[in-house]
Design an enzyme around this catalytic site. Structure first.
Site, mmCIF file in Angstrom:
data_model
loop_
_atom_site.group_PDB
_atom_site.id
_atom_site.type_symbol
_atom_site.label_atom_id
_atom_site.label_comp_id
_atom_site.label_asym_id
_atom_site.label_seq_id
_atom_site.Cartn_x
_atom_site.Cartn_y
_atom_site.Cartn_z
ATOM 1 N N GLU A 40 0.848 -1.208 0.000
ATOM 2 C CA GLU A 40 0.000 0.000 0.000
ATOM 3 C C GLU A 40 0.874 1.246 0.000
ATOM 4 O OE1 GLU A 40 -2.633 1.441 -0.403
ATOM 5 O OE2 GLU A 40 -4.381 0.596 0.582
ATOM 6 N N ASP A 41 0.371 2.315 -0.593
ATOM 7 C CA ASP A 41 1.078 3.589 -0.526
ATOM 8 C C ASP A 41 0.946 4.213 0.858
ATOM 9 O OD1 ASP A 41 -1.655 4.033 -0.832
ATOM 10 O OD2 ASP A 41 -1.468 5.517 -2.427
ATOM 11 N N ASP B 195 -4.474 5.423 5.852
ATOM 12 C CA ASP B 195 -5.048 6.634 6.437
ATOM 13 C C ASP B 195 -6.106 6.195 7.461
ATOM 14 O OD1 ASP B 195 -5.948 9.258 6.782
ATOM 15 O OD2 ASP B 195 -6.911 9.401 4.846
ATOM 16 N N PHE C 233 -2.269 15.984 4.262
ATOM 17 C CA PHE C 233 -2.441 15.384 2.947
ATOM 18 C C PHE C 233 -1.130 15.458 2.181
ATOM 19 C CE2 PHE C 233 -3.893 14.715 -1.329
ATOM 20 C CZ PHE C 233 -4.852 13.734 -1.145
ATOM 21 N N ARG D 109 1.679 12.563 -9.028
ATOM 22 C CA ARG D 109 2.172 11.203 -8.791
ATOM 23 C C ARG D 109 3.634 11.060 -9.206
ATOM 24 N NH1 ARG D 109 -2.201 7.787 -7.582
ATOM 25 N NH2 ARG D 109 -4.156 8.238 -8.649
#
Ligand code: IMP
Length: 173
Positions: free
Chosen positions: A97-98, A101, A150, A163
């Site tokens: 996973e990046d 959250d 964020f 990205r």
């Protein structure tokens, strides 16, 4: 897309941490084979670097989920896009996973894959936001813990932009 980005985690720091994660996973899975599951789209750069840092035999799979749309906060609803194409029965699986959250996406993917009877199921996430967590989901390999802000870059987007940045940055409004 306008906006200034301030660097939070440099390219060098990411590269060093990815090497460490790769070494740790290689040691933990010595003598075994892995199925590495890339969670599209945010993990694509991390995944590409991580698999090259892991020195055990691997097969590569892709899955895609969405919960964000164009907003900066989670919709809370996870939708499956693309599913993996191989049976997991008796296999050692790592979800890549990046960022974790709220944890809802990872929990959804873990539940989806766990019922396919893998021999083991771990998660490797580049980033975690511990303050934002809504569900107590396990992350066995964690790159960096960050605050409730964020972030973009190194695969992560804001409204599909940023990205391609080689570092992790915060959008300065
Ligand atoms: P969760 O389900 O709330 O844990 O969110 C997981 C997904 O939301 C990640 O895989 C990202 O795609 C996206 N996400 C969460 N936080 C951020 C962020 O700070 N920047 C970009 N994407 C994020």
């Amino acid at each position: 897309m306008q906006g200034k980005i301030s660097v939070l985690i440099s390219e060098e720091k990411i590269a060093a941490r990815v090497k460490e994660l790769g070494a740790q996973i290689s040691a933990d899975y010595q003598g075994k084979e892995l199925i590495m599951v890339c969670v599209l789209r945010g993990s694509f750069l991390f995944f590409a670097d991580l698999v090259r840092a892991i020195k055990v035999p691997q097969k590569i799979e892709f899955i895609s989920c969405s919960s964000y749309g164009d907003a900066k906060s989670s919709s809370g609803e996870v939708k499956l896009g693309l599913d993996i194409s191989t049976p997991l029965d008796g296999k050692h699986v790592i979800i890549v996973e990046d960022i974790v959250d709220t944890g809802l996406t990872l929990q959804y993917i873990r539940d989806l894959l766990a019922v396919r009877h893998p021999a083991s199921l771990d998660c490797c996430a580049l980033l975690e936001k511990p303050e934002a967590r809504k569900v107590p989901v396990k992350v066995e390999y964690s790159g960096f813990k960050i605050g409730n802000e964020f972030v973009v870059g190194y695969g992560l987007d804001y409204a599909h932009y940023f990205r391609e940045l080689p570092y992790i940055g915060a959008v300065v409004d």
